[in-house]
Scaffold this motif. Structure first.
Motif, PDB file in Angstrom:
ATOM      1  N   GLY A 133       7.990   6.368  18.338  1.00 15.95           N
ATOM      2  CA  GLY A 133       8.277   7.575  18.216  1.00 15.95           C
ATOM      3  C   GLY A 133       7.476   8.661  19.240  1.00 15.95           C
ATOM      4  N   ALA A 134       8.233  10.086  18.658  1.00 15.42           N
ATOM      5  CA  ALA A 134       7.038  10.940  18.808  1.00 15.42           C
ATOM      6  C   ALA A 134       6.556  10.873  18.299  1.00 15.42           C
ATOM      7  N   GLU A 135       5.987  10.922  17.020  1.00 18.86           N
ATOM      8  CA  GLU A 135       4.557  10.419  16.286  1.00 18.86           C
ATOM      9  C   GLU A 135       4.734   8.663  15.506  1.00 18.86           C
ATOM     10  N   VAL A 136       3.230   8.588  14.753  1.00 20.58           N
ATOM     11  CA  VAL A 136       3.837   7.590  14.508  1.00 20.58           C
ATOM     12  C   VAL A 136       3.810   8.390  12.535  1.00 20.58           C
ATOM     13  N   ARG A 137       4.911   7.254  12.346  1.00 24.34           N
ATOM     14  CA  ARG A 137       5.516   7.615  11.005  1.00 24.34           C
ATOM     15  C   ARG A 137       4.844   5.755   9.992  1.00 24.34           C
ATOM     16  N   MET A 138       4.091   5.907   9.497  1.00 23.50           N
ATOM     17  CA  MET A 138       3.670   4.520   8.658  1.00 23.50           C
ATOM     18  C   MET A 138       4.349   3.323   8.376  1.00 23.50           C
ATOM     19  N   ALA A 139       5.834   3.835   7.954  1.00 28.92           N
ATOM     20  CA  ALA A 139       6.804   2.687   8.500  1.00 28.92           C
ATOM     21  C   ALA A 139       7.173   2.557   9.260  1.00 28.92           C
ATOM     22  N   ASP A 140       6.740   3.612  10.706  1.00 25.17           N
ATOM     23  CA  ASP A 140       7.276   2.508  11.340  1.00 25.17           C
ATOM     24  C   ASP A 140       6.768   1.679  12.377  1.00 25.17           C
ATOM     25  N   LEU A 141       4.925   2.062  11.474  1.00 24.55           N
ATOM     26  CA  LEU A 141       3.567   1.231  12.194  1.00 24.55           C
ATOM     27  C   LEU A 141       3.614  -0.319  10.939  1.00 24.55           C
ATOM     28  N   LEU A 142       4.588  -0.062   9.691  1.00 20.06           N
ATOM     29  CA  LEU A 142       4.688  -1.398   8.924  1.00 20.06           C
ATOM     30  C   LEU A 142       5.830  -2.255   9.256  1.00 20.06           C
ATOM     31  N   VAL A 160      -6.961  11.679   5.614  1.00 16.89           N
ATOM     32  CA  VAL A 160      -5.685  11.369   6.476  1.00 16.89           C
ATOM     33  C   VAL A 160      -4.360  10.477   6.754  1.00 16.89           C
ATOM     34  N   THR A 161      -4.615   9.572   7.058  1.00 19.38           N
ATOM     35  CA  THR A 161      -3.797   8.343   7.124  1.00 19.38           C
ATOM     36  C   THR A 161      -3.998   7.870   5.496  1.00 19.38           C
ATOM     37  N   LEU A 162      -4.966   8.178   4.296  1.00 21.86           N
ATOM     38  CA  LEU A 162      -4.181   7.164   3.384  1.00 21.86           C
ATOM     39  C   LEU A 162      -3.804   8.697   2.214  1.00 21.86           C
ATOM     40  N   THR A 163      -3.327   9.413   3.066  1.00 23.00           N
ATOM     41  CA  THR A 163      -2.269  10.866   2.261  1.00 23.00           C
ATOM     42  C   THR A 163      -1.016  10.592   3.291  1.00 23.00           C
ATOM     43  N   GLN A 164      -1.108   9.643   4.179  1.00 24.21           N
ATOM     44  CA  GLN A 164      -0.054   9.541   4.762  1.00 24.21           C
ATOM     45  C   GLN A 164       0.957   8.433   4.221  1.00 24.21           C
ATOM     46  N   PHE A 165       0.020   7.193   4.307  1.00 25.64           N
ATOM     47  CA  PHE A 165       1.290   6.324   2.932  1.00 25.64           C
ATOM     48  C   PHE A 165       0.903   6.552   1.696  1.00 25.64           C
ATOM     49  N   LEU A 166       0.272   6.857   0.561  1.00 25.21           N
ATOM     50  CA  LEU A 166       0.766   7.457   0.033  1.00 25.21           C
ATOM     51  C   LEU A 166       1.548   8.354  -0.024  1.00 25.21           C
ATOM     52  N   ALA A 167       1.476   9.251   0.937  1.00 24.54           N
ATOM     53  CA  ALA A 167       3.016  10.593   0.600  1.00 24.54           C
ATOM     54  C   ALA A 167       4.224  10.337   1.118  1.00 24.54           C
ATOM     55  N   GLU A 168       4.384   9.268   1.391  1.00 22.91           N
ATOM     56  CA  GLU A 168       5.710   8.122   2.153  1.00 22.91           C
ATOM     57  C   GLU A 168       5.878   6.942   1.222  1.00 22.91           C
ATOM     58  N   GLY A 169       4.942   6.858  -0.114  1.00 20.51           N
ATOM     59  CA  GLY A 169       5.672   6.100  -0.840  1.00 20.51           C
ATOM     60  C   GLY A 169       5.540   4.990  -0.277  1.00 20.51           C
ATOM     61  N   LEU A 170       4.691   4.163   0.337  1.00 22.83           N
ATOM     62  CA  LEU A 170       4.366   2.990   1.199  1.00 22.83           C
ATOM     63  C   LEU A 170       3.103   2.195   0.499  1.00 22.83           C
ATOM     64  N   VAL A 171       3.035   2.557  -0.531  1.00 26.26           N
ATOM     65  CA  VAL A 171       1.252   1.847  -1.271  1.00 26.26           C
ATOM     66  C   VAL A 171       1.898   1.063  -2.324  1.00 26.26           C
ATOM     67  N   ASP A 172       1.596  -0.625  -2.134  1.00 23.29           N
ATOM     68  CA  ASP A 172       2.122  -1.583  -2.748  1.00 23.29           C
ATOM     69  C   ASP A 172       1.142  -1.220  -4.054  1.00 23.29           C
ATOM     70  N   GLU A 173       0.131  -1.049  -4.618  1.00 21.19           N
ATOM     71  CA  GLU A 173      -1.164  -1.391  -4.669  1.00 21.19           C
ATOM     72  C   GLU A 173      -2.703  -0.153  -4.101  1.00 21.19           C
TER      73      GLU A 173
END
Length: 247
Positions: A133-142, A160-173
């Motif tokens: 994509g135009a910028e890397v979204r963690m959902a697309d990476l997953l 920065v990376t931790l914040t992105q995963f947490l803000a996108e609601g992509l963390v299970d644990e």
């Protein structure tokens, strides 16, 4: 979402929430026993991910250290250490960094699609460069990792990376080791940056374990309904009542 890898975020922070000191050398926030716990988490993962800033700043090897755990992985048909992945907008990474040169597992570099060719010329001989994509979204990476058969992703930093995963609601644990000291320097990198996060005063994360590990304290949270053993862990915690931490 069900086809995406199970995501564990793991980090160690100071009492005031910093991931490191502002200046080199790297600040040791954990201890030998907790490093061994992290090694077990790595051994059970398919991929370990850190941001490009962490690769530049800390030069991490991101390998399983225990020979017993390496052997266990080999016996299951996996490499001795998990794949490595990083995310970069610029490609400003040294091909001689330990991320690329240490270990024989696969290395993935995610970047904006428009930068894929340029970054590929720089790093394509040491890693697979993947444009998203135009910028890397963690959902697309997953989604990309899931398409490669990855089932367990461990995210180790940085802020920065931790914040992105947490803000996108992509963390299970989420597992956080709390060091017994303060950093007290606002120049230092923080665990989480400014973001709108799914967990707030109105929506609490579910605490499933509190455990002392020598002089650090481990906090473990379930952040999704995919958390492994969530029901049992919460029930155990509730049965513990006022007995305090789980030793």
């Amino acid at each position: 979402m069900s086809d995406r890898p199970y995501v564990t975020v793991n980090c160690a922070v100071s009492l005031d929430g910093y991931l490191d000191s502002a200046d080199p050398p790297r600040l040791q926030l954990s201890n030998a026993a907790d490093f061994d716990r992290v090694d077990e988490l790595r051994a059970r993962s398919d991929v370990i991910l850190v941001g490009a800033r962490t690769v530049r700043r800390d030069n991490p090897r991101l390998l399983v250290r225990s020979t017993e755990r390496q052997g266990r992985r080999e016996a299951s048909g996996a490499e001795r250490s998990p794949w490595k992945a990083t995310v970069t907008a610029t490609g400003d990474l040294d091909p001689q960094a330990a991320f690329f040169t240490e270990g024989d597992s696969r290395k993935l570099v995610y970047c904006p699609r428009q930068e894929e060719r340029r970054i590929g010329r720089r790093l394509g001989h040491v890693a697979e460069v993947v444009g998203l994509g135009a910028e890397v979204r963690m959902a697309d990476l997953l989604d990309d990792l899931g398409g490669r058969g990855v089932r367990r992703l461990m995210v180790e930093g940085g802020g920065v990376t931790l914040t992105q995963f947490l803000a996108e609601g992509l963390v299970d644990e989420l597992t956080v080791a709390i060091a017994p000291f303060f950093v007290g320097d606002r120049r230092a990198p923080r665990f989480v940056g400014d973001a709108v996060l799914p967990w707030s005063a109105e929506h609490h994360a579910t605490l499933v374990e509190v455990r002392p590990i020598d002089d650090v304290v481990l906090l473990r949270y379930a952040l999704s309904d995919r958390f492994e053993g969530a029901a049992a862990a919460v029930a155990d915690r509730r049965r513990g009542g006022d007995r305090g931490v789980d030793a």
